[in-house]
Design an enzyme around this catalytic site. Structure first.
Site, PDB file in Angstrom:
ATOM      1  N   ARG B  50      44.213  40.262  97.181  1.00 37.50           N
ATOM      2  CA  ARG B  50      43.929  38.922  96.942  1.00 37.50           C
ATOM      3  C   ARG B  50      42.800  38.798  98.069  1.00 37.50           C
ATOM      4  O   ARG B  50      42.894  38.375  99.164  1.00 37.50           O
ATOM      5  CB  ARG B  50      45.161  37.806  97.376  1.00 37.50           C
ATOM      6  CG  ARG B  50      46.058  37.996  96.525  1.00 37.50           C
ATOM      7  CD  ARG B  50      47.455  36.945  96.796  1.00 37.50           C
ATOM      8  NE  ARG B  50      48.443  37.211  96.310  1.00 37.50           N
ATOM      9  CZ  ARG B  50      49.511  36.969  96.635  1.00 37.50           C
ATOM     10  NH1 ARG B  50      49.735  36.180  97.870  1.00 37.50           N
ATOM     11  NH2 ARG B  50      50.802  37.274  96.032  1.00 37.50           N
ATOM     12  N   ASP B  52      39.678  37.142 100.024  1.00 35.80           N
ATOM     13  CA  ASP B  52      39.309  35.736 100.407  1.00 35.80           C
ATOM     14  C   ASP B  52      37.923  35.291  99.977  1.00 35.80           C
ATOM     15  O   ASP B  52      37.239  36.154  99.489  1.00 35.80           O
ATOM     16  CB  ASP B  52      39.003  35.681 101.962  1.00 35.80           C
ATOM     17  CG  ASP B  52      40.530  35.704 102.610  1.00 35.80           C
ATOM     18  OD1 ASP B  52      41.497  34.803 102.061  1.00 35.80           O
ATOM     19  OD2 ASP B  52      40.765  36.094 103.626  1.00 35.80           O
ATOM     20  N   TYR B 111      38.972  49.861 101.522  1.00 36.76           N
ATOM     21  CA  TYR B 111      37.907  48.630 101.922  1.00 36.76           C
ATOM     22  C   TYR B 111      36.624  49.127 102.669  1.00 36.76           C
ATOM     23  O   TYR B 111      37.089  50.178 103.601  1.00 36.76           O
ATOM     24  CB  TYR B 111      38.619  47.365 102.819  1.00 36.76           C
ATOM     25  CG  TYR B 111      39.788  46.570 102.149  1.00 36.76           C
ATOM     26  CD1 TYR B 111      39.244  45.377 101.621  1.00 36.76           C
ATOM     27  CD2 TYR B 111      40.784  46.903 102.061  1.00 36.76           C
ATOM     28  CE1 TYR B 111      39.961  44.546 100.628  1.00 36.76           C
ATOM     29  CE2 TYR B 111      41.827  45.888 101.323  1.00 36.76           C
ATOM     30  CZ  TYR B 111      41.244  44.947 100.512  1.00 36.76           C
ATOM     31  OH  TYR B 111      42.157  43.958 100.150  1.00 36.76           O
ATOM     32  N   ARG B 198      39.099  42.307 108.464  1.00 37.07           N
ATOM     33  CA  ARG B 198      38.039  41.534 109.481  1.00 37.07           C
ATOM     34  C   ARG B 198      38.586  41.327 110.749  1.00 37.07           C
ATOM     35  O   ARG B 198      37.498  41.288 111.523  1.00 37.07           O
ATOM     36  CB  ARG B 198      37.909  40.165 108.539  1.00 37.07           C
ATOM     37  CG  ARG B 198      37.243  40.155 107.102  1.00 37.07           C
ATOM     38  CD  ARG B 198      37.438  39.187 106.442  1.00 37.07           C
ATOM     39  NE  ARG B 198      36.895  37.781 106.999  1.00 37.07           N
ATOM     40  CZ  ARG B 198      37.231  36.564 106.753  1.00 37.07           C
ATOM     41  NH1 ARG B 198      37.930  36.256 105.614  1.00 37.07           N
ATOM     42  NH2 ARG B 198      36.677  35.477 107.154  1.00 37.07           N
TER      43      ARG B 198
END
Lengths: 245, 245
Positions: B50, B52, B111, B198
């Site tokens: 999911r 952002d 990622y 992040r």
């Protein structure tokens, strides 16, 4: 008065091209307005290459004359501040002699043309590549590209509205290579005719699809006739990558 | 009924994130609407991660069940047609067994976090990178990253609104390398906590600036306290790059 050489990156998508024009915003205009905001002076900014609407730059070069007492780093940072709402960045600013001319002193220009060669359309690179869904043969494209190297009458690859005095240019480098799902075309010459790289890309794509041979590209060049060249590739994939002095 | 596994690329900038939400357009919603336009069916599309608001995907994976008689290639091309006005592309569509679940069958997610590490702001990569004008030490960042590898309570790097049952995760890979003026952070794990990558990026940037040592990163991890971690890096630089099954 000080002359500054500016190295500039921009996303060409929102602009009508490098040059100030009546019908929309040119990169030149936003730069000239940023200089006016910085020092209150009305200036003319000369660029090394007049990129068309939608064409990008990784390192366009321009020069500007400023009366105000300032230095190169202040010019860079101040212009970036006034440019913060548009996709234009001053990468570098250097004080140069008034003999330096961004356009006339340049000895070589380099361009990159990016083709996204995959079945499915771009999302992250929309506006940054030419999407060609047919599988292209980069080796054949590179071979055909070599027939264009050297000093030739490039009328076949020259836009009809081109304002250059002569269609004769010397093409130093034209290579084609595959990198993942992209085909990268790189070109270097002292100077280019209007839309020359996009006309190369549109023609080499026909070779990549197997519709044209390298021999046909050489014949088209020899014909010195724009109607014998391939179509003009879209501006999205084109980047001015370097100007040599 | 057939189940299709979709591999999806998207530019996260115009979306409120992957998930359908009240306050704007989610990627999930535009995909579900494209399926409805294609076959008239109301579907639920489940994604592997999911992402952002503002986070991009080079290869998000989702699955969808379709009643209509069709095949994987038609699904890919039809959805791309209905998605043509949004920056979302179906890269691949494969028919899979109904035991396949995009979220629960995934064994690893990868990622990439991109930092543009240069004095001047991005223009071509605006919204695609985190701009850090201070020079970062990628070697020191990579060394500090190694203290985070393995099975840990990652509360220090977990968003307060994270809904995962447990803060314990196994981080398989976390590397930092410089490539030109970009710093690339790559992370791999079976699954991640909300904003974990992040929060890693925001913390490692402090190491790159010389404000934190690798030892302080290890201490922050051991404290299992979000207030001991560095700030959350912006979504612009984050890309979901791979989901392994």
């Amino acid at each position: 008065m000080r002359r500054f050489k500016l190295t500039i990156e921009y996303d060409g998508a929102p602009f009508v091209g490098w040059q100030r024009q009546e019908n929309g915003l040119g990169v030149q205009q936003v730069l000239e307005e940023a200089v006016t905001e910085f020092c209150g002076e009305t200036v003319l900014i000369e660029g090394a290459g007049r990129t068309d609407a939608g064409v990008h730059a990784l390192a366009q070069v321009a020069h500007v004359d400023i009366e105000k007492e300032t230095d190169a780093n202040i010019v860079r940072d101040a212009l970036n501040y006034y440019l913060r709402k548009v996709p234009v960045t001053i990468l570098k600013s250097e004080e140069v002699s008034t003999e330096f001319h961004a356009r006339f002193s340049a000895t070589e220009r380099a361009y990159l043309y990016r083709i996204l060669d995959r079945r499915t359309p771009p999302s992250l690179n929309k506006g940054r590549v030419w999407w060609v869904p047919v599988a292209l043969d980069a080796g054949a494209m590179n071979e055909a590209a070599q027939t264009l190297i050297g000093n030739h009458d490039f009328t076949t690859f020259r836009a009809v509205q081109c304002q250059a005095d002569s269609p004769v240019k010397t093409l130093d480098v034209l290579t084609v290579e595959r990198q993942g799902d992209e085909i990268l075309i790189r070109a270097r010459a002292r100077s280019f005719l209007h839309r020359m790289v996009r006309n190369f890309a549109g023609t080499l794509k026909l070779v990549g699809e197997g519709k044209w041979t390298a021999g046909q590209v050489a014949e088209a060049l020899a014909a010195a006739d724009r109607t014998r060249g391939g179509p003009t590739a879209p501006p999205d994939g084109l980047y001015l990558t370097e100007v040599v002095y």
